[in-house]
Design an enzyme around this catalytic site. Structure first.
Site, PDB file in Angstrom:
ATOM      1  N   ASN A   9       0.873  -1.175   0.000  1.00 53.74           N
ATOM      2  CA  ASN A   9       0.000   0.000   0.000  1.00 53.74           C
ATOM      3  C   ASN A   9       0.909   1.223   0.000  1.00 53.74           C
ATOM      4  OD1 ASN A   9      -1.814   2.040   0.485  1.00 53.74           O
ATOM      5  ND2 ASN A   9      -2.301   1.412   2.593  1.00 53.74           N
ATOM      6  N   LYS A  11       0.141   4.237  -0.350  1.00 57.24           N
ATOM      7  CA  LYS A  11      -0.485   5.454   0.190  1.00 57.24           C
ATOM      8  C   LYS A  11      -0.219   6.625  -0.765  1.00 57.24           C
ATOM      9  CE  LYS A  11      -0.176   3.378   4.683  1.00 57.24           C
ATOM     10  NZ  LYS A  11      -0.144   3.526   6.143  1.00 57.24           N
ATOM     11  N   HIS A  94      -9.608   1.491   4.552  1.00 59.43           N
ATOM     12  CA  HIS A  94      -8.349   1.633   5.295  1.00 59.43           C
ATOM     13  C   HIS A  94      -8.572   2.580   6.479  1.00 59.43           C
ATOM     14  CE1 HIS A  94      -4.274   2.749   6.334  1.00 59.43           C
ATOM     15  NE2 HIS A  94      -3.904   1.619   5.751  1.00 59.43           N
ATOM     16  N   GLU A  96      -6.927   4.935   7.627  1.00 56.59           N
ATOM     17  CA  GLU A  96      -6.670   6.347   7.335  1.00 56.59           C
ATOM     18  C   GLU A  96      -7.879   6.986   6.650  1.00 56.59           C
ATOM     19  OE1 GLU A  96      -2.929   5.747   5.335  1.00 56.59           O
ATOM     20  OE2 GLU A  96      -2.049   5.167   7.257  1.00 56.59           O
ATOM     21  N   GLU A 166      -5.650  -4.744  10.520  1.00 63.07           N
ATOM     22  CA  GLU A 166      -4.595  -3.765  10.774  1.00 63.07           C
ATOM     23  C   GLU A 166      -4.881  -3.008  12.071  1.00 63.07           C
ATOM     24  OE1 GLU A 166      -2.517  -2.593   6.838  1.00 63.07           O
ATOM     25  OE2 GLU A 166      -4.249  -1.295   7.093  1.00 63.07           O
ATOM     26  N   GLY A 172       2.356   2.318  10.714  1.00 63.19           N
ATOM     27  CA  GLY A 172       3.332   3.402  10.543  1.00 63.19           C
ATOM     28  C   GLY A 172       4.054   3.791  11.823  1.00 63.19           C
ATOM     29  N   SER A 212       3.204  -2.122  10.259  1.00 66.39           N
ATOM     30  CA  SER A 212       4.656  -2.203  10.436  1.00 66.39           C
ATOM     31  C   SER A 212       5.255  -3.565  10.072  1.00 66.39           C
ATOM     32  CB  SER A 212       5.058  -1.785  11.862  1.00 66.39           C
ATOM     33  OG  SER A 212       4.651  -0.460  12.119  1.00 66.39           O
TER      34      SER A 212
HETATM   35  P1  PGA Z   1       2.664   0.305   7.594  1.00 65.83           P
HETATM   36  O1  PGA Z   1       1.207   0.558   6.955  1.00 65.83           O
HETATM   37  O2  PGA Z   1       3.168  -0.989   7.032  1.00 65.83           O
HETATM   38  O3  PGA Z   1       3.469   1.494   7.167  1.00 65.83           O
HETATM   39  O4  PGA Z   1       2.477   0.226   9.076  1.00 65.83           O
HETATM   40  C1  PGA Z   1       0.326  -0.494   6.753  1.00 65.83           C
HETATM   41  C2  PGA Z   1      -0.959   0.010   6.162  1.00 65.83           C
HETATM   42  O5  PGA Z   1      -1.400   1.116   6.554  1.00 65.83           O
HETATM   43  O6  PGA Z   1      -1.578  -0.644   5.305  1.00 65.83           O
END
Ligand code: PGA
Length: 248
Positions: A9, A11, A94, A96, A166, A172, A212
Site C-alpha cells: 500500500n 499510500k 483503510h 486512514e 490492521e 506506521g 509495520s
Molecule cells: P505500515 O502501513 O506498514 O506502514 O504500518 C500499513 C498500512 O497502513 O496498510
C-alpha cells in the site's frame, strides 16, 4: 491450503517515473514467488503501473473508490472506471480513510458491493485503536467491522474477499502486534465469518495482517496458522525491501 497474498500500500507516495522504475526492478525480484503479489498505488500511477506490470506476476490495485457508478461526485473515481483500465484489486476502508475521510462501516459495505458488481477484488481493512485495545474491545470491534463490511454478500463473494487486519496503533508506528496476538485476532475474524457464512467460506477467505510489517518480522507473522500474508505500507516503498517480504 490458502495461499499467501502480499499487498503493498503505497499510500500517497510515488510519481509515475518512480512507479515504472520500481516495477521494472521489483518484478524481476519476485518472478519466482508462489505468493500473490499486489501493488496498490495512487490513482495517478495506476495506468503506468498496469503498463509496467504487464507480462509479470505483479497485480495492480487502487487504494479507494466511490460506491456509485457515475455522477456528480467531483474528484471521485468509481469501480467501473478502475475496472475499465484493468485494475484488479481495491483497498476499502483503510483506517486512514475511516479516520480522515469519514469512511464508515456503511460506506465500506456499499463499496465492497460495488467492487464485486464490477469484478474488482476488495481488500477490506479492519482494526482497533489503542484505546479500544486497552479497554479489551479488540475482538468486538474487529468482528463487528467485519460483519458490517460483508453484510448482504453471497457466500461465494465472501470467499473472494481479502480482509486485512490492521491494528491502528501498529500502522506506521514501527510497533507490530506480536505474531501470536495478530494470529488470535485473525482467528476471531475467521470465526465470525464461520458463524455467518459457514466453514467452507471461513477456511477459504484470505485474512492478512498489516501494521509495520517488514522483512525482519514477516516470516514470523506469515508462519502462523491463520495469517495469510500482509498489507504492507512503509516497507513496500522500496522495491528491494518489499521483494524480501514477498520472498520471505
Ligand atoms: P505500515 O502501513 O506498514 O506502514 O504500518 C500499513 C498500512 O497502513 O496498510
Amino acid at each position: 491450503m490458502r495461499k499467501k497474498v502480499i499487498a503493498g500500500n503505497w499510500k500517497m507516495n510515488m510519481l509515475p517515473n518512480e512507479t515504472i522504475e520500481y516495477i521494472e526492478n521489483f518484478s524481476k525480484l519476485v518472478k519466482d514467488t508462489k505468493n500473490e503479489v499486489i501493488l496498490c498505488v495512487p490513482y495517478t500511477d495506476l495506468f503506468y503501473a498496469l503498463m509496467s506490470a504487464q507480462d509479470t506476476n505483479v497485480k495492480i490495485g487502487a487504494q479507494n473508490m466511490h460506491f456509485e457508478e457515475k455522477g456528480a461526485y467531483t474528484g471521485e473515481v468509481s469501480a467501473q472506471m478502475l475496472k475499465a483500465i484493468g485494475v484488479e484489486y481495491v483497498i476499502i476502508g483503510h483506517s486512514e480513510r475511516r479516520q480522515y475521510f469519514n469512511e464508515t462501516d456503511e460506506t465500506v459495505n456499499k463499496k465492497v458491493k460495488a467492487a464485486f458488481e464490477n469484478e474488482l477484488k476488495p481488500i477490506v481493512c479492519v482494526g482497533e485503536t489503542l484505546e479500544q485495545r486497552e479497554a479489551g474491545e479488540t475482538e468486538k470491534i474487529i468482528t463487528t467491522q467485519t460483519k458490517l463490511a460483508l453484510e448482504g454478500l453471497t457466500n461465494e463473494q465472501v470467499k473472494n474477499v481479502i480482509i486485512a487486519y490492521e491494528p491502528i496503533w501498529a500502522i506506521g508506528t514501527g510497533k507490530t502486534a506480536t505474531s501470536e496476538d495478530a494470529n488470535n485476532s485473525i482467528k476471531a475474524i475467521r470465526n465470525e465469518i464461520k458463524n455467518i457464512y459457514g466453514e467452507d467460506v471461513s477456511e477459504n477467505v484470505i485474512i492478512q495482517y498489516g501494521g509495520s510489517v517488514k522483512s525482519s518480522n514477516a516470516k514470523e507473522l506469515f508462519e502462523t496458522s491463520d495469517i495469510d500474508g500482509g498489507l504492507v505500507g512503509g516497507a513496500s516503498l522500496k522495491s528491494d525491501e518489499f521483494a524480501k517480504i514477498v520472498n520471505v
